[in-house]
Motif scaffolding. Structure first.
Motif, PDB file in Angstrom:
ATOM      1  N   LEU A   1       7.848   1.826  -8.177  1.00 25.32           N
ATOM      2  CA  LEU A   1       7.895   2.046  -6.728  1.00 25.32           C
ATOM      3  C   LEU A   1       9.239   1.619  -6.174  1.00 25.32           C
ATOM      4  CD1 LEU A   1       4.496   0.335  -5.965  1.00 25.32           C
ATOM      5  CD2 LEU A   1       4.907   2.779  -5.802  1.00 25.32           C
ATOM      6  N   LYS A   2       9.768   2.463  -5.270  1.00 31.53           N
ATOM      7  CA  LYS A   2      10.969   2.047  -4.554  1.00 31.53           C
ATOM      8  C   LYS A   2      10.555   1.046  -3.483  1.00 31.53           C
ATOM      9  CE  LYS A   2      13.620   6.283  -4.975  1.00 31.53           C
ATOM     10  NZ  LYS A   2      12.908   7.520  -4.680  1.00 31.53           N
ATOM     11  N   SER A   3      11.528   0.312  -2.988  1.00 34.60           N
ATOM     12  CA  SER A   3      11.253  -0.643  -1.932  1.00 34.60           C
ATOM     13  C   SER A   3      10.652   0.084  -0.724  1.00 34.60           C
ATOM     14  CB  SER A   3      12.575  -1.331  -1.598  1.00 34.60           C
ATOM     15  OG  SER A   3      12.509  -1.856  -0.317  1.00 34.60           O
ATOM     16  N   GLU A   4       9.654  -0.565  -0.087  1.00 32.68           N
ATOM     17  CA  GLU A   4       8.975  -0.027   1.100  1.00 32.68           C
ATOM     18  C   GLU A   4       8.099   1.188   0.826  1.00 32.68           C
ATOM     19  OE1 GLU A   4       8.439  -1.469   3.941  1.00 32.68           O
ATOM     20  OE2 GLU A   4       9.649  -3.146   3.215  1.00 32.68           O
ATOM     21  N   THR A   5       7.748   1.473  -0.428  1.00 31.84           N
ATOM     22  CA  THR A   5       6.778   2.559  -0.643  1.00 31.84           C
ATOM     23  C   THR A   5       5.367   1.987  -0.717  1.00 31.84           C
ATOM     24  OG1 THR A   5       7.328   2.488  -2.971  1.00 31.84           O
ATOM     25  CG2 THR A   5       8.165   4.369  -1.712  1.00 31.84           C
ATOM     26  N   LEU A   6       4.433   2.865  -0.360  1.00 32.17           N
ATOM     27  CA  LEU A   6       3.042   2.471  -0.226  1.00 32.17           C
ATOM     28  C   LEU A   6       2.327   2.516  -1.580  1.00 32.17           C
ATOM     29  CD1 LEU A   6       1.330   1.884   2.304  1.00 32.17           C
ATOM     30  CD2 LEU A   6       0.589   4.269   2.212  1.00 32.17           C
ATOM     31  N   VAL A   7       1.521   1.515  -1.873  1.00 32.80           N
ATOM     32  CA  VAL A   7       0.652   1.601  -3.055  1.00 32.80           C
ATOM     33  C   VAL A   7      -0.669   2.214  -2.612  1.00 32.80           C
ATOM     34  CG1 VAL A   7      -0.388   0.341  -4.973  1.00 32.80           C
ATOM     35  CG2 VAL A   7       1.710  -0.517  -3.920  1.00 32.80           C
ATOM     36  N   PHE A   8      -1.241   1.639  -1.552  1.00 28.58           N
ATOM     37  CA  PHE A   8      -2.401   2.255  -0.913  1.00 28.58           C
ATOM     38  C   PHE A   8      -2.466   1.753   0.521  1.00 28.58           C
ATOM     39  CE2 PHE A   8      -4.079  -1.314  -3.509  1.00 28.58           C
ATOM     40  CZ  PHE A   8      -4.494  -2.159  -2.493  1.00 28.58           C
ATOM     41  N   SER A   9      -3.238   2.461   1.366  1.00 24.36           N
ATOM     42  CA  SER A   9      -3.301   2.027   2.751  1.00 24.36           C
ATOM     43  C   SER A   9      -4.705   1.524   3.085  1.00 24.36           C
ATOM     44  CB  SER A   9      -2.928   3.187   3.664  1.00 24.36           C
ATOM     45  OG  SER A   9      -3.691   4.313   3.307  1.00 24.36           O
ATOM     46  N   GLU A  10      -4.852   0.933   4.258  1.00 24.54           N
ATOM     47  CA  GLU A  10      -6.158   0.457   4.707  1.00 24.54           C
ATOM     48  C   GLU A  10      -7.106   1.643   4.801  1.00 24.54           C
ATOM     49  OE1 GLU A  10      -5.821  -2.353   8.218  1.00 24.54           O
ATOM     50  OE2 GLU A  10      -3.723  -1.865   7.829  1.00 24.54           O
ATOM     51  N   GLY A  11      -8.347   1.469   4.362  1.00 24.10           N
ATOM     52  CA  GLY A  11      -9.312   2.558   4.446  1.00 24.10           C
ATOM     53  C   GLY A  11      -9.286   3.480   3.234  1.00 24.10           C
ATOM     54  N   ASP A  12      -8.311   3.287   2.379  1.00 22.55           N
ATOM     55  CA  ASP A  12      -8.221   4.053   1.132  1.00 22.55           C
ATOM     56  C   ASP A  12      -9.521   3.813   0.329  1.00 22.55           C
ATOM     57  OD1 ASP A  12      -5.680   4.937  -0.957  1.00 22.55           O
ATOM     58  OD2 ASP A  12      -7.528   4.208  -1.856  1.00 22.55           O
ATOM     59  N   PRO A  13     -10.114   4.865  -0.274  1.00 21.67           N
ATOM     60  CA  PRO A  13     -11.360   4.655  -1.003  1.00 21.67           C
ATOM     61  C   PRO A  13     -11.201   3.716  -2.210  1.00 21.67           C
ATOM     62  CG  PRO A  13     -10.566   6.914  -1.286  1.00 21.67           C
ATOM     63  CD  PRO A  13      -9.718   6.276  -0.228  1.00 21.67           C
ATOM     64  N   GLY A  14      -9.992   3.651  -2.767  1.00 25.31           N
ATOM     65  CA  GLY A  14      -9.736   2.652  -3.795  1.00 25.31           C
ATOM     66  C   GLY A  14     -10.401   2.931  -5.121  1.00 25.31           C
TER      67      GLY A  14
END
Ligand code: C2E
Ligand code: CA
Ligand code: CA
Length: 715
Positions: free
Chosen positions: A43-56
């Motif tokens: 991952l580059k800096s400031e990229t998202l792994v997952f967001s809130e509400g993501d089913p996971g």
């Protein structure tokens, strides 16, 4: 998510995994596999792994960099190399409540949900460790939230307990002070009021016992005393706290002595809501003791219950029955219709069996398609056989899975405590042996354990040992069983059946050694020998002028999927000068279901050579008949079990359906295991083409067969 690049070597990965405490329960080779099988994500800096509400559907291990866990614009915590995150959604199966993004360029290892299930759900200790880490982490996060949110910051000014500095306030949200004799509350912090729903004034009118009615006043008094007398610096316990609205929550409490003035003692109460931890403990208990697919008890819980059942039984002079259940042909369904269908089938089977059992009985899933039924407190073991029959009856009716109607049977082996063993291990082993015996008897049946079975198991080892030498020592022999044309009574062909005349074991029947030959892949050479011998013999009979010499040879799955099959068969035909139109290959339905596209291409090649193909044991394996349309098949061979008992309506109906189906597909039918005139008559009426069975002839040796052919006998 950015695509993965490999920047960290496998060894490095493994080294990092080793440092993670929750993985310390895994064997090194398991870690290696985990490192290899898991996806690496850069991952580059400031990229998202997952967001809130993501089913996971994954958890992540940080290999490099730093990952920030946040809620809205609040930073909760950050994850450094050697830590993991994102597992909460896997344990609790609800969307993620926080987001994660890379603070700096980072590398993660992604553990998918299936991997998580595979690695962790089967390892209660690892799960426990995850849970502990989680609960410590959530405490930290919740206090982190408190200090960063404005309303809390304001409230801190009035916080009566603020002056008390202690490392504990990192972990405990609620802080209260009680009077050690009356347990009356003297002070409460803002969060204690928030959590319980009372105002500070209301709380001060209450006692600790009123708030936590499960507390025993005597014990509480003793605890306070031990603090005041400085016997202990601190005591802790778990209890339930009632809210103003009547609801309640589980809490962990710690008591500590404070002495605002000399000779004046007060007790400080630290409280932490442990609802989430309790829920997690339940989930983990569920995972550790129950099978996630069927919800049935798993091996662990079964072992516990078995231990209790055996102890009770020996105390009360009772017996315990253990039924080992294995579904017949489950693998075929799983391989052909996919795991999802297989899973659904297992769920339906579990429900059906459960319905037959009493409340005190246990059915556990041991993994795969194996189940164990535990019947405690028996006085009469007859009940067991009746129950086994009931289970068979419950499992057999067709099951609707997606668009398919599936028929599945099961084989049951039974062992009884104390007759067949005193220990869990022995009893399980013996029920397993009995189950194998039930399978040998022809599936969809049950079998009680007998001591002779242990002998049989030893026999199996002997078979394997001697089988290896048998080919070189030319101990195999082919027998031939005639196939009869039902409208003319003439011999239409014959099936070659292998026999093993072992100097050590005597005459061994194929059912006893073919499965072992398949497992050890000896079947490849053995099958080659059968093919050469059958073709050579048939050619000799043809040259001698004997009529209608068609010969069929059985092919096992292992042979069928062997890459050289087609070229080998054409070589044999050339070498023996046997014409392909006289050779027929018998394959079972399961052969077709292994890999349908591969099967179709092999069958087409064989058919192009001019060889005839016959589906053996038809009706036992698979329900969907659709695939037959596209295959170059010549014969359907109706399985013995349907022929055996035509008085059973379903058998008659299935036979009739198979004949009609074959006719519509331009295929011929042959019935095997025909033993009575009645069966012959029924089959003739259905216009089944050919038949094979003891009514006409048992399998014959080469010389006997030759005599029969010469006699020109009409059946
Ligand atoms: P299969 O292909 O279904 O063969 C039919 C079995 O039914 C034979 O048993 C035969 O002797 C038996 N049988 C024939 N007529 C009757 C009858 O009227 N009543 C009864 N109760 N049984 C009858 P066998 O020879 O013991 O062979 C058993 C199985 O072993 C075969 O089942 C086949 O799957 C396998 N097998 C035999 N020879 C070979 C071989 O050369 N290669 C491979 N791969 N498998 C073989
Ligand atoms: Ca056969
Ligand atoms: Ca057969």
């Amino acid at each position: 998510m950015p695509s993965s690049t490999s920047s960290i070597s496998s060894d490095q990965k493994k080294e990092i995994l080793k440092t993670i405490d929750v993985l310390s329960f895994f064997h090194e080779s398991t870690l290696e596999r985990l490192a290899q099988e898991s996806k690496e994500i850069s991952l580059k800096s400031e990229t998202l792994v997952f967001s809130e509400g993501d089913p996971g559907s994954a958890m992540y291990i940080v290999l490099k960099g730093e990952i920030l866990i946040y809620q809205g614009d609040k930073a909760l915590t950050s994850m450094l190399p050697g830590t993991f995150f994102g597992e909460m959604s896997l344990i609790e199966s609800r969307p993620r409540t926080a987001g994660a993004r890379a603070l700096v360029p980072s590398v993660l290892l992604e553990i998918s949900e299936t991997q998580f299930q595979e690695y962790f759900a089967t390892q209660p200790q690892a799960l426990m460790a995850i849970m502990k880490t989680l609960s410590a982490r959530s405490r930290k996060i919740s206090t982190g939230l408190v200090s960063s949110s404005t309303s809390d910051r304001d409230s801190k000014k009035e916080d009566p307990t603020q002056s008390i500095a202690s490392p504990l306030d990192e972990y405990y949200r609620e802080v209260l002070v009680i009077q050690p004799k009356t347990f009356q509350f003297i002070k409460a912090n803002f969060l204690a009021c928030v959590d319980t729903g009372f105002t500070p004034e209301e709380i001060k009118k209450k006692t600790f016992i009123e708030l936590a009615p499960n507390l025993d006043p005597k014990k509480l008094s003793q605890m306070c005393e031990s603090l005041i007398n400085k016997i202990r610096p601190m005591v802790s316990f778990e209890t339930t706290i009632n809210r103003k609205d009547g609801s309640s929550y589980p809490a962990e409490c710690k008591l500590q002595l404070v002495e605002p003035k000399k000779s004046h003692s007060e007790i400080l109460v630290w409280v932490q809501d442990i609802t989430e931890r309790k829920q997690m403990e339940n989930t983990i208990r569920q995972m550790a003791y129950y099978d996630s697919l069927t919800g049935l008890p798993n091996r662990n819980l079964l072992n516990d219950r078995l231990a209790v059942a055996l102890a009770n039984a020996s105390r009360n002079n009772q017996k315990v029955a253990i039924l080992f259940l294995d579904l017949d042909h489950f693998k075929t369904i799983n391989d052909s219709l996919g795991h999802e269908a297989g899973d659904q089938l297992l769920q339906q089977v579990s429900l059906r069996i459960k319905k037959v059992l009493r409340k005190q009985d246990t059915i556990a899933r041991m993994g795969g398609d194996e189940f164990i039924v535990l019947i405690p407190g028996l006085t009469d073991t007859d009940h067991t056989a009746r129950l086994a029959e009931k289970i068979l009856d419950a499992v057999t009716p067709p099951m609707k899975i997606g668009d398919n109607e599936l028929y599945i049977g099961c084989s049951i082996g039974i062992s009884i405590f104390p007759d067949d063993g005193m220990e869990i291990k022995t009893l399980l082993k013996n029920s397993d042996l009995a189950m194998y015996r039930a399978k040998e008897k022809g599936r969809n049946t049950f079998q009680l354990y007998t001591p002779a079975m242990n002998f049989k198991a030893m026999e199996r080892l002997a078979v394997e040992k001697n089988l290896r030498k048998a080919l070189d020592r030319e101990e195999f022999e082919l027998y031939y069983q005639p196939k009869v044309n039902l409208s003319t009574g003439k011999i239409a062909g014959m099936e070659a059946l292998i026999r093993w005349d072992s100097p050590e074991l005597g005459l061994v029947m194929p059912d006893q050694f073919i499965p072992i030959a398949e497992e050890t892949r000896l079947i490849i050479q053995m099958g080659h020998w059968v093919l050469v011998t059958a073709c050579r013999q048939a050619k000799m009979w043809q040259e001698a002028g004997l009529p209608e010499i068609h010969i069929s040879v059985n092919l096992s799955v292992v042979q069928f999927t062997h890459p050289n099959l087609v070229s080998e068969i054409s070589k044999v035909l050339k070498k023996t000068k046997f014409l392909p139109q006289y050779l027929e290959l018998e394959i079972t339905e399961s052969v077709l279901m292994q890999d349908t596209t591969l099967a179709v291409s092999i069958l087409n090649k064989l058919s192009e050579l001019g060889i005839k193909i016959s589906i053996d044991d038809f009706g036992t394996g698979f329900s969907s008949l659709n695939y037959l349309k596209n295959l170059p098949l010549d014969y359907l061979k109706i399985d013995q079990t349907f022929v055996k008992d035509f008085s059973l309506q379903t058998n008659a109906a299935i036979t009739k359906a198979v004949v009609t189906l074959a006719q519509s597909l331009n295929m011929k039918t042959i019935a095997e295991g025909v033993e009575t005139e009645e069966q012959r008559k029924f089959l003739t009426e259905l216009s089944c083409d050919e038949a094979q069975g003891y009514l006409f002839s048992k399998p014959l040796s080469k010389d006997e067969m030759e005599e029969l052919l010469k006699s020109g006998k009409i059946f």
